[in-house]
Design an enzyme around this catalytic site. Structure first.
Site, PDB file in Angstrom:
ATOM      1  CB  SER A 130      -0.915   0.015   1.220  1.00 20.56           C
ATOM      2  OG  SER A 130      -1.687   1.204   1.205  1.00 20.56           O
ATOM      3  CE  LYS A 184      -3.204  -2.425  -0.229  1.00 19.69           C
ATOM      4  NZ  LYS A 184      -3.860  -2.305  -1.442  1.00 19.69           N
ATOM      5  CG  HIS A 187      -4.884  -1.106   3.759  1.00 23.05           C
ATOM      6  ND1 HIS A 187      -5.190  -0.528   2.550  1.00 23.05           N
ATOM      7  CD2 HIS A 187      -4.055  -0.220   4.381  1.00 23.05           C
ATOM      8  CE1 HIS A 187      -4.583   0.638   2.442  1.00 23.05           C
ATOM      9  NE2 HIS A 187      -3.883   0.838   3.536  1.00 23.05           N
ATOM     10  CG  ASN A 188      -7.363  -1.799  -0.554  1.00 24.29           C
ATOM     11  OD1 ASN A 188      -6.353  -1.549   0.106  1.00 24.29           O
ATOM     12  ND2 ASN A 188      -7.349  -1.834  -1.870  1.00 24.29           N
ATOM     13  CD  GLU A 191      -7.746   2.738  -0.023  1.00 20.10           C
ATOM     14  OE1 GLU A 191      -6.659   2.220   0.287  1.00 20.10           O
ATOM     15  OE2 GLU A 191      -8.141   2.772  -1.206  1.00 20.10           O
TER      16      GLU A 191
HETATM   17  C1  6PG Z   1      -3.271   1.313  -1.620  1.00 22.24           C
HETATM   18  C2  6PG Z   1      -4.567   1.480  -2.364  1.00 22.24           C
HETATM   19  C3  6PG Z   1      -4.473   0.849  -3.714  1.00 22.24           C
HETATM   20  C4  6PG Z   1      -5.515   1.309  -4.702  1.00 22.24           C
HETATM   21  C5  6PG Z   1      -6.901   0.869  -4.363  1.00 22.24           C
HETATM   22  C6  6PG Z   1      -7.958   1.744  -4.965  1.00 22.24           C
HETATM   23  O1  6PG Z   1      -3.320   0.749  -0.549  1.00 22.24           O
HETATM   24  O2  6PG Z   1      -2.247   1.787  -2.112  1.00 22.24           O
HETATM   25  O3  6PG Z   1      -5.604   0.862  -1.651  1.00 22.24           O
HETATM   26  O4  6PG Z   1      -4.438  -0.541  -3.528  1.00 22.24           O
HETATM   27  O5  6PG Z   1      -5.442   2.665  -4.874  1.00 22.24           O
HETATM   28  O6  6PG Z   1      -7.047  -0.432  -4.879  1.00 22.24           O
HETATM   29  O7  6PG Z   1      -9.124   1.042  -4.914  1.00 22.24           O
HETATM   30  P1  6PG Z   1     -10.420   1.394  -5.696  1.00 22.24           P
HETATM   31  O8  6PG Z   1     -10.077   1.635  -7.144  1.00 22.24           O
HETATM   32  O9  6PG Z   1     -11.279   0.185  -5.520  1.00 22.24           O
HETATM   33  O10 6PG Z   1     -10.972   2.622  -5.034  1.00 22.24           O
END
Ligand code: 6PG
Length: 471
Positions: A130, A184, A187-188, A191
């Site tokens: 990430s 991960k 984590h998302n 996010e």
């Molecule tokens: C990270 C982000 C990366 C990515 C996401 C965006 O941790 O660096 O999470 O993995 O920017 O996958 O996700 P979406 O396109 O689903 O919003």
């Protein structure tokens, strides 16, 4: 002269792969890169001029450049491409080589790929990375999972390229099998939840209180200097100030209000439902992105019902502070849902996760990095089997101090007609967990009434069935 053999091989020299390679090279690691697109290698070599790098579009030549037992990292997008790479890669690898998939792979794919590699005697790691492009180049957070004995081989390299917080690297072995990609994924999911909450606070301050972009940016900047200190709050303050280079005014006001997604947030919710772990803020964050994309339906319903015309009548300055407190409380509740999902997944999938370690490696480099993660780390370090983050005395105290503000903000958004699914779901999650008693006795009675599904009693052990229609 002896041919130079490189310590690490990278397959995929797109933005992420290339930046990780350059980061490794900065730390004295020699890396050979491979991309089947012959245009990619030269870009790496020109950006990394003077460093110990090589690049090729020939897979066999690439493998021959690597020091055995080999370490090959894959950073290909979309992650399904891994399934196209492995059939070519495995026959040219030897027993004992290590393959690391550092893309955003679905954890069940990682399990299947791990098995495939194991059959050939090749070790396989699924590693969440990430931090986006800047993180890859200057210090990402990394979540590697797989066979523990292989980790030691790559630990020095990963620790050297990782983001550091207080001198500690934001990378650690997270667990067995697909644990790295699972962590991960969650984590998302977090996010998505945090971004939804921030967007709701933005809506309330913008449409509800009428703050300008400058005032909004200054507010997020102030919050970032306090308890809300985090990457996502920091970039929100920055985003709001960007001028429109194709017209006048601020760029944010020209961005279409339809959020897209690549699917990792949805996977998190899907698996939370499968494991029967409530993660309502994460779920609603996905739903709200979906709803925002329903442009035709939104226009039709707006035409039929009209939109909100919010006008806030209270003390604006005091209320802005309340919104900050509410946002903090909802963010704590979002991390709590993600960590609870990890706790259950660790048991269900035998990952052996250490949640204090997970919180530790999320403190820097990644998208959800926040000052709060140090409190979360401490909570799980003090008690690894904490039944909920909210049960930690320090976290509970912080929530208690702000729960009233969250309630007031949710009430105001409902009154103003502004959508607040993330804030509302977070508050309900809190109220549900703290309630002591829930009205689900009635659901059990109804199930038993119409389906003889049985129920348990509060005063006697066993399962019971009653004829509810008879008094
Ligand atoms: C990270 C982000 C990366 C990515 C996401 C965006 O941790 O660096 O999470 O993995 O920017 O996958 O996700 P979406 O396109 O689903 O919003």
């Amino acid at each position: 002269m002896e041919k130079q053999l490189y310590e690490i091989g990278m397959i995929g020299l797109g933005t992420m792969g290339r930046n990780i390679v350059l980061n490794m090279a900065d730390h004295g690691v020699s890396v050979a890169g491979y991309d089947k697109d012959p245009g990619k290698g030269p870009i790496l070599l020109s950006e990394g001029a003077g460093k110990q790098l090589a690049a090729t579009d020939n897979l066999k030549a690439f493998i021959a450049m690597l020091r055995p037992p080999r370490v090959v990292m894959l950073l290909v997008a979309p992650a399904k491409v891994v399934d196209l790479v492995l059939p070519d890669l495995l026959p040219v690898l030897d027993k004992g080589d290590l393959v690391i998939d550092a893309g955003n792979s679905f954890f069940k794919d990682t399990d299947a790929r791990g098995k495939l590699c194991q059959e050939k005697g090749v070790h396989f790691f699924g590693m969440g990375v990430s931090g986006g492009e800047a993180g890859a180049r200057h210090g990402p957070s990394m979540m590697p999972g797989g066979p523990r004995e292989s980790y030691e081989r790559v630990r020095p390299v990963l620790e050297s390229i990782a983001a550091k917080v207080g001198g500690e690297p934001c990378v650690a072995y997270v667990g067995a099998g697909s644990a790295g990609h699972y962590v991960k994924m969650v984590h998302n999911g977090i996010e998505y939840g945090l971004m939804q909450l921030i967007s709701e606070s933005y809506d309330l301050l913008k449409r509800g209180l009428g703050l300008s972009n400058d005032e909004l940016s200054a507010t997020y900047k102030r919050w970032d200097a306090g308890a809300l200190n985090s990457f996502l709050i920091e970039i929100t303050a920055t985003v709001l100030l960007k001028n429109d280079d194709k017209g006048t005014g601020r760029l944010i006001d020209k961005v279409k209000d339809a959020a897209r997604q690549k699917g990792t947030g949805k996977w998190t919710s899907q698996d939370a439902l499968d494991l029967q772990v409530p993660a309502p803020t994460l779920d609603l964050a996905v739903c709200q992105r979906d709803l925002s994309g329903q442009l035709e339906a939104r226009a039709a319903v707006h035409a039929a019902l009209g939109g909100p015309s919010p006008s806030f009548g209270g003390d604006r300055k005091a209320f802005v502070d309340q919104v900050g407190h509410a946002l903090f409380a909802a963010m704590v509740l979002t991390y709590a849902q993600g960590l609870d999902l990890l706790r259950h997944a660790s048991t269900a999938y035998n990952y052996g996760l250490d949640l204090a370690e997970v919180a530790k490696i999320w403190r820097g480099g990644c998208i959800i990095r926040a000052a709060l993660l140090e409190d979360i780390r401490k909570a799980y370090a003090a008690r690894a089997d904490l039944p909920s983050l909210l049960a930690d005395a320090n976290i509970a105290g912080k929530l208690k101090a702000r729960a009233g503000d969250l309630r007031a903000v949710v009430r105001t958004m409902a009154e103003l007609g502004l959508p607040a699914p993330g804030l509302m779901a977070s508050l309900s999650y809190l109220d549900g967990l703290r309630s002591g008693w829930l009205p689900t006795n009635l659901i059990q009675a109804q199930r038993d009434f119409f389906g003889a599904h049985t129920y348990e009693r509060t005063d006697q052990p066993g399962t019971f069935h009653s004829h509810w229609g008879e008094a």
